[in-house]
Design an enzyme around this catalytic site. Structure first.
Site, PDB file in Angstrom:
ATOM      1  N   SER A  61       0.838  -1.208   0.000  1.00 48.65           N
ATOM      2  CA  SER A  61       0.000   0.000   0.000  1.00 48.65           C
ATOM      3  C   SER A  61       0.872   1.256   0.000  1.00 48.65           C
ATOM      4  CB  SER A  61      -0.861  -0.006   1.274  1.00 48.65           C
ATOM      5  OG  SER A  61      -1.346   1.276   1.584  1.00 48.65           O
ATOM      6  N   TYR A  98      -3.330  -0.053  10.014  1.00 49.65           N
ATOM      7  CA  TYR A  98      -3.184  -0.446   8.603  1.00 49.65           C
ATOM      8  C   TYR A  98      -1.765  -0.127   8.114  1.00 49.65           C
ATOM      9  CZ  TYR A  98      -4.473  -0.605   3.596  1.00 49.65           C
ATOM     10  OH  TYR A  98      -4.558  -0.898   2.253  1.00 49.65           O
TER      11      TYR A  98
END
Ligand code: NAP
Ligand code: GCO
Length: 268
Positions: A148, A161
């Site tokens: 990501s 996250y």
């Protein structure tokens, strides 16, 4: 050109894409099928697996769907053994399944933090550990971890996250280091901001009909001046799954429209 393109073929390969009933995983698996791979995917309940099977069938793909929670090591071991028995040994693994919880850290419970780490970091560890022995035996394998922007950058409300995806970046490099000698390549794809259900809350039209402030922010932060779509990830995913990338190992390939390269527009 013909012979060279053969390097991108996935004919005869078995590809497992986790969490691929829809979204990024579905797009990657669809591209793999179009390159000749047999598709295996899992999701956390039968309804989602059935939804995924129907979606693949609509594209003329006979996928193999299984219910399996990537955080449950016993389930994953059984799942991988069942796939090997019913479909064949896994040649390509895409650790795609993932969740996000957008909560300011000071308000986030340790339980919520652990759940994100469990799915987004422990899950790829557990599934890769189950798939590696067969790849080692056959001295061949492709592992692709879906990282990501948050493998590199932080932002408000995504502490768990970012910690997970930062860890997944280093897990990718470590798998590459530890198993490269078995002709196994482990790389990551770092998608930018992609229009999927996971980011739908960040793109909601506001009550006054305007675009979500975050939507406007991200488009301004992206040199390509748009959100990515799942199909933007298909080419990079095929490259990293094919023999065209046999000497690429430990790379995180950012597919972000240029976000990571760009300091941002001067205000006003
Ligand atoms: P998504 O639309 O939320 O899909 C995630 C998939 O993973 C869903 O099918 C979900 O099933 C499944 N899943 C969740 N927990 C699972 C578990 N414990 N076991 C098995 N499957 C599980 O997300 P996406 O946008 O396609 O993202 C896919 C991956 O790309 C994720 O790792 C995400 O972090 C990453 N990513 C996304 C973006 C983006 O902008 N969208 C950008 C960078 C990276 P359920 O529906 O049952 O939860
Ligand atoms: C967020 C988004 C991002 C994307 C993606 C960016 O809330 O910032 O969900 O985290 O999902 O990971 O690469």
């Amino acid at each position: 050109m013909g012979d060279f393109l053969q390097k991108f073929s996935l004919e005869g390969k078995v590809a497992l894409v986790t969490g691929a009933s829809y979204g990024i995983g579905f797009a990657i698996a669809t591209a793999y099928a179009q390159c000749g791979a047999t598709i295996v995917f899992n999701d956390i309940n039968q309804a989602l697996v059935d939804k995924g099977l129907a979606a693949y069938a609509e594209k003329g793909i006979k996928a193999h769907g299984y219910v399996c929670d990537v955080t449950n090591e016993e389930d994953v071991q059984k799942f991988v053994a069942q796939v090997t028995e019913e479909v064949g040994p896994i040649d390509i693994l895409v650790n795609n399944a993932g969740i996000i919880k957008r909560i300011p850290m000071v308000e986030m419970s340790a339980k919520d933090f652990r759940q994100v780490i469990d799915v987004d970091l422990n899950g790829p560890f557990i599934v890769t550990k189950a798939v590696l022995p067969s790849m080692m035996e056959r001295r061949k394998g492709k592992i692709i971890n879906i990282c990501s922007m948050m493998s590199e950058l932080g932002r408000e409300t995504v502490s768990a996250y970012a910690a997970a995806k930062g860890g997944l970046k280093m897990l990718t490099k470590n798998i590459a280091s530890e198993y490269g000698a078995y002709n196994i390549q482990c790389n990551g794809i770092g998608p930018g901001y992609i229009a999927t259900p996971q980011t739908a809350p960040l793109r909601e039209i506001q009550p006054d009909g305007s675009r979500h402030p975050f939507d406007q922010f991200i488009v301004a932060k992206t040199p390509a001046e748009r959100w990515g779509n799942a199909e933007d990830l298909q080419g990079p995913a095929v490259f990293l799954a094919s023999e065209a990338s046999d000497f690429v190992n430990g790379l995180i390939l950012y597919v972000d429209g240029g976000i990571l390269a760009y300091i941002g527009k001067q205000p006003g």
